[in-house]
Motif scaffolding. Structure first.
Motif, PDB file in Angstrom:
ATOM      1  N   ILE A  65      41.246  11.231  17.811  1.00 12.64           N
ATOM      2  CA  ILE A  65      41.210   9.775  17.965  1.00 12.64           C
ATOM      3  C   ILE A  65      41.048   9.459  19.445  1.00 12.64           C
ATOM      4  N   ARG A 109      40.581   6.518  22.606  1.00 15.78           N
ATOM      5  CA  ARG A 109      40.836   5.140  23.046  1.00 15.78           C
ATOM      6  C   ARG A 109      40.156   4.978  24.398  1.00 15.78           C
ATOM      7  N   ARG A 148      41.614   3.187  12.417  1.00 15.65           N
ATOM      8  CA  ARG A 148      42.423   2.170  11.728  1.00 15.65           C
ATOM      9  C   ARG A 148      41.735   1.694  10.445  1.00 15.65           C
ATOM     10  N   ALA A 149      40.430   1.534  10.507  1.00 16.74           N
ATOM     11  CA  ALA A 149      39.688   1.039   9.344  1.00 16.74           C
ATOM     12  C   ALA A 149      39.579   2.094   8.245  1.00 16.74           C
ATOM     13  N   LEU A 182      39.667   4.576  18.018  1.00 18.87           N
ATOM     14  CA  LEU A 182      40.877   4.097  17.355  1.00 18.87           C
ATOM     15  C   LEU A 182      40.570   3.013  16.330  1.00 18.87           C
ATOM     16  N   SER A 183      39.677   2.098  16.664  1.00 19.54           N
ATOM     17  CA  SER A 183      39.357   1.008  15.727  1.00 19.54           C
ATOM     18  C   SER A 183      38.771   1.552  14.422  1.00 19.54           C
ATOM     19  N   ALA A 208      41.781   5.028   7.903  1.00 20.90           N
ATOM     20  CA  ALA A 208      42.912   5.957   8.042  1.00 20.90           C
ATOM     21  C   ALA A 208      43.085   6.834   6.813  1.00 20.90           C
TER      22      ALA A 208
END
Length: 81
Positions: free
Chosen positions: A28, A30, A10-11, A6-7, A13
Motif C-alpha cells: 500500500i 501513500r 480502501r475501495a 491507499l485510496s 479492501a
C-alpha cells in the motif's frame, strides 16, 4: 506483489485480503511511498496448528448391534477421570 495507492486499497479492501489469503503480497502506497505490506501469516494453519476441536477426525464405527448410547456408557466406564 500487487502495489496500489491507499485510496484504491480502501475501495477494494476485501478483494485485496482475498489476494493475501491466496498467498500474494499487497503493498500500500501513500503519496508514492510504501507505508504497508500485507503478507500472509508466517505459519499456515495446517491441521497440526488447529485446536483439537477443529481437527478432522475419523468417523466412529460401532460394532454391529451396539447403540451409540451403549458405546458412550462403555467409554465413560473405561475412562480414568
Amino acid at each position: 506483489m500487487h502495489i496500489l495507492p491507499l485510496s484504491e486499497f480502501r475501495a477494494n479492501a476485501s478483494a485485496m485480503l482475498d489476494l493475501v489469503e491466496q498467498g500474494e503480497t499487497v503493498r500500500i502506497m501513500r503519496h508514492g511511498k510504501p507505508v504497508a505490506d500485507l503478507v500472509p501469516p508466517s505459519g499456515s494453519a495446517g491441521p497440526e496448528r488447529l485446536p483439537s476441536w477443529k481437527r478432522p477426525f475419523d468417523p466412529v464405527v460401532l460394532p454391529a448391534g451396539q447403540s451409540l448410547a451403549d458405546a458412550v456408557i462403555e467409554d465413560r466406564a473405561r475412562a480414568a477421570w
